[in-house]
Design an enzyme around this catalytic site. Sequence first.
Site, PDB file in Angstrom:
ATOM      1  N   ASP A 179     -25.657  17.275 -53.446  1.00  0.00           N
ATOM      2  CA  ASP A 179     -24.862  17.908 -52.379  1.00  0.00           C
ATOM      3  C   ASP A 179     -23.636  17.055 -52.070  1.00  0.00           C
ATOM      4  O   ASP A 179     -23.350  16.762 -50.910  1.00  0.00           O
ATOM      5  CB  ASP A 179     -25.719  18.094 -51.128  1.00  0.00           C
ATOM      6  CG  ASP A 179     -25.135  19.130 -50.164  1.00  0.00           C
ATOM      7  OD1 ASP A 179     -24.357  19.992 -50.632  1.00  0.00           O
ATOM      8  OD2 ASP A 179     -25.464  19.079 -48.978  1.00  0.00           O
ATOM      9  N   GLY A 229     -24.370  19.124 -37.881  1.00  0.00           N
ATOM     10  CA  GLY A 229     -24.598  19.328 -39.304  1.00  0.00           C
ATOM     11  C   GLY A 229     -25.711  20.331 -39.524  1.00  0.00           C
ATOM     12  O   GLY A 229     -26.271  20.882 -38.572  1.00  0.00           O
ATOM     13  N   GLY A 268     -28.829  19.073 -37.764  1.00  0.00           N
ATOM     14  CA  GLY A 268     -28.815  19.136 -36.318  1.00  0.00           C
ATOM     15  C   GLY A 268     -27.672  18.311 -35.762  1.00  0.00           C
ATOM     16  O   GLY A 268     -26.821  17.813 -36.506  1.00  0.00           O
ATOM     17  N   LYS A 273     -29.145  11.049 -35.380  1.00  0.00           N
ATOM     18  CA  LYS A 273     -29.219  12.439 -35.832  1.00  0.00           C
ATOM     19  C   LYS A 273     -30.538  13.032 -35.348  1.00  0.00           C
ATOM     20  O   LYS A 273     -31.613  12.483 -35.612  1.00  0.00           O
ATOM     21  CB  LYS A 273     -29.137  12.502 -37.357  1.00  0.00           C
ATOM     22  CG  LYS A 273     -29.037  13.913 -37.931  1.00  0.00           C
ATOM     23  CD  LYS A 273     -29.102  13.903 -39.445  1.00  0.00           C
ATOM     24  CE  LYS A 273     -27.875  13.276 -40.071  1.00  0.00           C
ATOM     25  NZ  LYS A 273     -27.887  13.440 -41.554  1.00  0.00           N
TER      26      LYS A 273
END
Length: 438
Positions: free
Chosen positions: A258, A131, A134, A160
Amino acid sequence: MGGGIRTSVKGYLLSQRITMASDTVHENESTNRNFTASLAADTERKTRMDLDSTNSYRFSRFSGGIRCLPILSFASKSRDSNGTRIRAESLPYRVPSNPRTDVEILLKSFFYNELKAATRNFRPDTLLGEGGFGPVYKGWIDQNPLAASEPGTGMAVAIKRLDQDSMQGREEWSKEVYYLGQLRHPNLVKLIGYCSEDNELLLVYEFVPRGSLENHLFRGSSNFEVEPLSWNARMKIALGAAKALTFLHNEALLIFRDFKTSNILLDSTYNVKLSDFGLAVDGRSIRHPGAKTKVIMGTYGYAAPEYIATGRLTTKCDVYGFGVVMLELLSGKLVFDKNRPPGEQNLVEWAKPYLVRKHRVLQIFDARIKGQFSVASALKAVDLAFLCLSRNPKLRPNMKNVVKALEKLQQSCNMDDLRISQDKPCQNAQASSRNGPN
């Protein structure tokens, strides 16, 4: 609470008045109202939008508009790794400037070596995806002490890891800790813990087995069993995503900013888990008339036109993003795809002429779901998407009303299933909708 951390940050937040990217600027700041066609054609789905100093829009993987956060500094960790109390004064300075009251962050503090062991040294075969923040790895931890365990034992988690070259990612990491450390909802991904050690920043989430909606609709992934989503599965996903946004707007008082298919994760029964709060904004910080954000951020194709043009951010911007995702669910097409013929690359612009002509509306539907719904249900879904995509934000419904419309649509879909199964037993969509794709 065993193995967790519990810290009140109210005092710190009340004592600070630090501006952040979501704080307002004067209304007379000029903004460029247009994207250039050449930039749009070269933009990938995961790029962030930023407004540079020359007031023209540019795209980059990581926006340079906000300077990076310092890594959190915590009190010394006990070596049993039962977690560390987060001191209020050690929180990053870029926290929402309109403080929440009685804030408590309930998360587990992990050592880097624990997460390294949980992923078998971040082996390539544990990689789930990449993503903007990272890479994301699958790992395993014991459920009670929340310590690393042997692969295949204990509880699966998604880890993540911040890309070391990311600058914007440090702020996004802090926001994830701040927001998901507080929020709990069936349609939000659960953040279990974090790691802040030397230059390593990691986040540990519940593992969501079916991955992202983006993978199911568009490209698939070798890490997940991906099959075409049925009509009813798509409407179930739309409803779950709408409930997540309703909670954020009305209970958490957040603007997600988002909303897109890659941030919608699906569990084993296709329940939605909304993820990635790195661009979320406290809605209370921008409520006064004329309020604008300093930096325009989001993902190309999903950002509302008024936000792009003026910088004004409201919950109706999320509603527009929901309309885009709804259109992707109906059509099975990416919001922007430069590989499609000219005139069809921008999904919203291509679909709008069909949305206003009922005799042509079925032409936008994904061929993989044709025959699974009635025309009446299709028209209701299209009408909802069309309303959410209104260029005038005042004409868009709020997310509460979107949820109500989708609940009614789901009821009508169930009736459609009964008719389909009676007329064509081999196309019984009702059974498939309970388990996901056909």
